[in-house]
Design a protein around this motif. Sequence first.
Motif, mmCIF file in Angstrom:
data_model
loop_
_atom_site.group_PDB
_atom_site.id
_atom_site.type_symbol
_atom_site.label_atom_id
_atom_site.label_comp_id
_atom_site.label_asym_id
_atom_site.label_seq_id
_atom_site.Cartn_x
_atom_site.Cartn_y
_atom_site.Cartn_z
ATOM 1 N N ASP A 284 0.848 -1.187 0.000
ATOM 2 C CA ASP A 284 0.000 0.000 0.000
ATOM 3 C C ASP A 284 0.886 1.241 0.000
ATOM 4 O O ASP A 284 1.557 1.529 1.002
ATOM 5 C CB ASP A 284 -0.904 -0.008 1.234
ATOM 6 C CG ASP A 284 -1.792 1.226 1.324
ATOM 7 O OD1 ASP A 284 -1.774 2.037 0.379
ATOM 8 O OD2 ASP A 284 -2.491 1.383 2.346
ATOM 9 N N PRO A 285 0.936 2.024 -1.091
ATOM 10 C CA PRO A 285 1.842 3.174 -1.158
ATOM 11 C C PRO A 285 1.492 4.285 -0.184
ATOM 12 O O PRO A 285 2.326 5.163 0.091
ATOM 13 C CB PRO A 285 1.704 3.655 -2.613
ATOM 14 C CG PRO A 285 0.354 3.176 -3.039
ATOM 15 C CD PRO A 285 0.151 1.871 -2.327
ATOM 16 N N LEU A 286 0.272 4.282 0.373
ATOM 17 C CA LEU A 286 -0.132 5.305 1.329
ATOM 18 C C LEU A 286 0.162 4.899 2.771
ATOM 19 O O LEU A 286 0.053 5.726 3.677
ATOM 20 C CB LEU A 286 -1.631 5.604 1.183
ATOM 21 C CG LEU A 286 -2.057 6.225 -0.146
ATOM 22 C CD1 LEU A 286 -3.573 6.363 -0.199
ATOM 23 C CD2 LEU A 286 -1.405 7.590 -0.341
ATOM 24 N N ASP A 287 0.535 3.647 2.972
ATOM 25 C CA ASP A 287 0.803 3.144 4.308
ATOM 26 C C ASP A 287 2.159 3.670 4.788
ATOM 27 O O ASP A 287 3.192 3.409 4.161
ATOM 28 C CB ASP A 287 0.793 1.614 4.287
ATOM 29 C CG ASP A 287 0.749 1.017 5.679
ATOM 30 O OD1 ASP A 287 0.868 1.766 6.662
ATOM 31 O OD2 ASP A 287 0.613 -0.218 5.789
ATOM 32 N N CYS A 288 2.161 4.392 5.900
ATOM 33 C CA CYS A 288 3.395 4.959 6.469
ATOM 34 C C CYS A 288 4.108 5.884 5.491
ATOM 35 O O CYS A 288 5.337 6.005 5.512
ATOM 36 C CB CYS A 288 4.338 3.848 6.932
ATOM 37 S SG CYS A 288 3.719 2.897 8.327
ATOM 38 N N GLU A 289 3.355 6.527 4.630
ATOM 39 C CA GLU A 289 3.887 7.575 3.762
ATOM 40 C C GLU A 289 3.590 8.906 4.464
ATOM 41 O O GLU A 289 2.470 9.399 4.440
ATOM 42 C CB GLU A 289 3.230 7.528 2.383
ATOM 43 C CG GLU A 289 3.699 8.608 1.424
ATOM 44 C CD GLU A 289 5.179 8.568 1.143
ATOM 45 O OE1 GLU A 289 5.741 9.628 0.851
ATOM 46 O OE2 GLU A 289 5.794 7.474 1.218
ATOM 47 N N LEU A 290 4.613 9.475 5.101
ATOM 48 C CA LEU A 290 4.421 10.599 6.004
ATOM 49 C C LEU A 290 3.798 11.799 5.302
ATOM 50 O O LEU A 290 4.255 12.231 4.246
ATOM 51 C CB LEU A 290 5.752 11.006 6.628
ATOM 52 C CG LEU A 290 5.683 12.120 7.678
ATOM 53 C CD1 LEU A 290 4.845 11.681 8.872
ATOM 54 C CD2 LEU A 290 7.079 12.514 8.137
ATOM 55 N N LYS B 160 13.496 10.865 8.743
ATOM 56 C CA LYS B 160 14.804 10.290 9.082
ATOM 57 C C LYS B 160 14.720 9.429 10.329
ATOM 58 O O LYS B 160 15.505 8.497 10.487
ATOM 59 C CB LYS B 160 15.834 11.412 9.265
ATOM 60 C CG LYS B 160 16.159 12.152 7.975
ATOM 61 C CD LYS B 160 17.151 13.280 8.213
ATOM 62 C CE LYS B 160 17.454 14.014 6.903
ATOM 63 N NZ LYS B 160 18.393 15.146 7.104
ATOM 64 N N ASP B 161 13.789 9.741 11.206
ATOM 65 C CA ASP B 161 13.547 8.892 12.371
ATOM 66 C C ASP B 161 12.512 7.814 12.057
ATOM 67 O O ASP B 161 12.755 6.619 12.249
ATOM 68 C CB ASP B 161 13.069 9.748 13.545
ATOM 69 C CG ASP B 161 12.640 8.897 14.742
ATOM 70 O OD1 ASP B 161 13.255 7.839 14.970
ATOM 71 O OD2 ASP B 161 11.693 9.281 15.447
ATOM 72 N N PHE B 162 11.367 8.220 11.530
ATOM 73 C CA PHE B 162 10.278 7.277 11.307
ATOM 74 C C PHE B 162 10.655 6.170 10.319
ATOM 75 O O PHE B 162 10.271 5.013 10.497
ATOM 76 C CB PHE B 162 9.043 8.017 10.803
ATOM 77 C CG PHE B 162 8.286 8.755 11.890
ATOM 78 C CD1 PHE B 162 8.717 8.736 13.204
ATOM 79 C CD2 PHE B 162 7.128 9.455 11.595
ATOM 80 C CE1 PHE B 162 8.019 9.404 14.203
ATOM 81 C CE2 PHE B 162 6.412 10.120 12.579
ATOM 82 C CZ PHE B 162 6.869 10.099 13.888
ATOM 83 N N ASP B 163 11.385 6.505 9.270
ATOM 84 C CA ASP B 163 11.692 5.513 8.238
ATOM 85 C C ASP B 163 12.697 4.462 8.689
ATOM 86 O O ASP B 163 12.930 3.470 7.992
ATOM 87 C CB ASP B 163 12.211 6.196 6.969
ATOM 88 C CG ASP B 163 11.099 6.837 6.151
ATOM 89 O OD1 ASP B 163 9.932 6.694 6.548
ATOM 90 O OD2 ASP B 163 11.397 7.469 5.126
#
Length: 303
Positions: free
Chosen positions: A36-42, A110-113
Amino acid sequence: MMIPKKLYKYRKFDVVALRMITYHGLYYADPRRFNDPLDCELSIQPDISPRKLSDLLKSLLGPEREADWRHEIASARYYASEEGDIKLAGAARDYLRRILADRIGTEIRKDFDQRGILSLSATWRSVLKWSHYADEHRGICLEFDTTELPHDRLAPVRYDGVRSVMASDIYAWKLGGDEAAGSRAFETHFYSKAPDWSYEQEWRDIGDKPGECGDYRITGVYFGFRCDHAVQVAIVKMLGLDSNVDLYDVHLNPYSFELSRAEIDAGEIDALGMREPREIETARLISEFYDVDAVSNDTPELA
């Protein structure tokens, strides 16, 4: 919300599934590889003033990168001016906020990814998940226990359609030390999916980085209704008869679209073992029959 005592992972039968069973080998996956390209796409919602956004960006970049943040802010202001991309004064403020929010998002990523995500389901009986993740019902579903260790980051996914992290929360978190605001930003990013995915009944555990997760014990294996009998034999042999793992056959309910289960006798499957090739087995049986017949013909009658 109370954590379910059991959570489930659907898999096709492959080396990864074998490693999950042998070593309780769950993994925190890289969210950048999700289907899902929208999943965890900040996505940052710029709900604060350009001044606060500028201050937030300066804080994220730090004093050692002063030249960078001065350049970023000056560039954003230029492109939001009549000399830049925006010719209408009324739209300049919103455009400036969007530019700054996008740049802030780059820093937060940079943190979340760096994080990893373990995805589990609250149910073993999802027809769609068997189809999508378990090789069209030819695979297996693994049952995991959640009660032996604490799981501080294990939580249900929300399907309310909200995925934007509020810039105000990031501002309060990074500049004001508001941990509750930081938790809201974290949860919105990692535990939100589109309503279309609600059938998955997903629960997630978030790791500090992608990689192994050994915090869950397997307590059950469910075999899809199209699963080959050889898969059952292989898993029973691998687990051994002293295993505490429950085994279930999944089958179609004859009166509805729901799935049902029936417990499997591991001892019965284990007793079958490996089968001889059919022709060799037939030849052996014929040979034994004639040997018995020959012995009975040669045995003298008792007086």
